[in-house]
Design a protein around this motif. Sequence first.
Motif, PDB file in Angstrom:
ATOM      1  N   ASN A 192       0.800  -1.131  -0.014  1.00  7.18           N
ATOM      2  CA  ASN A 192       0.154  -0.019   0.177  1.00  7.18           C
ATOM      3  C   ASN A 192       0.906   1.253  -0.070  1.00  7.18           C
ATOM      4  N   SER A 193       1.978   1.241   0.679  1.00  8.13           N
ATOM      5  CA  SER A 193       2.582   2.468   0.844  1.00  8.13           C
ATOM      6  C   SER A 193       3.584   2.638  -0.455  1.00  8.13           C
ATOM      7  N   GLN A 214       1.353   4.042  -3.108  1.00  8.34           N
ATOM      8  CA  GLN A 214       0.783   5.455  -2.946  1.00  8.34           C
ATOM      9  C   GLN A 214       2.030   6.303  -3.263  1.00  8.34           C
ATOM     10  N   SER A 238      -5.375   2.137  -6.992  1.00  9.29           N
ATOM     11  CA  SER A 238      -4.995   2.317  -5.591  1.00  9.29           C
ATOM     12  C   SER A 238      -6.018   1.923  -4.651  1.00  9.29           C
ATOM     13  N   ALA A 239      -7.327   2.033  -4.830  1.00  8.10           N
ATOM     14  CA  ALA A 239      -8.293   1.912  -4.078  1.00  8.10           C
ATOM     15  C   ALA A 239      -8.373  -0.031  -3.805  1.00  8.10           C
ATOM     16  N   THR A 284      -5.399  -1.778  -3.455  1.00 11.46           N
ATOM     17  CA  THR A 284      -4.380  -2.022  -2.539  1.00 11.46           C
ATOM     18  C   THR A 284      -4.972  -1.759  -1.102  1.00 11.46           C
ATOM     19  N   ALA A 285      -5.780  -0.503  -1.102  1.00 11.59           N
ATOM     20  CA  ALA A 285      -6.189  -0.082   0.071  1.00 11.59           C
ATOM     21  C   ALA A 285      -7.403  -1.316   0.552  1.00 11.59           C
ATOM     22  N   LYS A 286      -7.811  -2.070  -0.192  1.00 11.66           N
ATOM     23  CA  LYS A 286      -9.180  -2.868   0.058  1.00 11.66           C
ATOM     24  C   LYS A 286      -8.126  -4.085   0.553  1.00 11.66           C
ATOM     25  N   LEU A 318      -5.312  -4.210   1.915  1.00 11.50           N
ATOM     26  CA  LEU A 318      -4.782  -3.733   3.274  1.00 11.50           C
ATOM     27  C   LEU A 318      -6.112  -4.046   4.343  1.00 11.50           C
ATOM     28  N   GLU A 319      -7.220  -3.394   3.991  1.00  9.53           N
ATOM     29  CA  GLU A 319      -8.182  -3.764   5.016  1.00  9.53           C
ATOM     30  C   GLU A 319      -8.545  -5.328   5.132  1.00  9.53           C
TER      31      GLU A 319
END
Length: 130
Positions: A66-67, A70, A88-89, A91-93, A95-96
Amino acid sequence: MNYWDVKDYLSQLIDLTEDETLVASVCRTALREIEAGLKKDADFNDVRIVAAAAGLAYYRLMLRRNSLSQEDSVMSFKAGDVSITQDSADTAKQLERAEIYCAKMFEKIAPLCEDNSFAFIKTGVNVDDC
């Protein structure tokens, strides 16, 4: 149990695209951290320990991905008829999902872990007595 067990379990959760040395290091560190919190009489061959270490490694690798996503300034590119787009959404998902999975695995090993928590509990002290 060793970090190879953790890596094998982790490879069932995600595609390991990172460098082998990085994955081994993350798995080794996660396993050591989990083992450090276990009770002295815990069964170190319990599969829940491997699952929790894999969950922690999964979360850390997703944090890293994720980092890195970004930091990347290129979100898409096209070469001839081929185009690649990075969302990018997504990778955020991931991570969640990793965070949720890690928390669930930690819940499962809770009975095997030492309880080093501390809390102040109201005892009903009368202010007039002070």
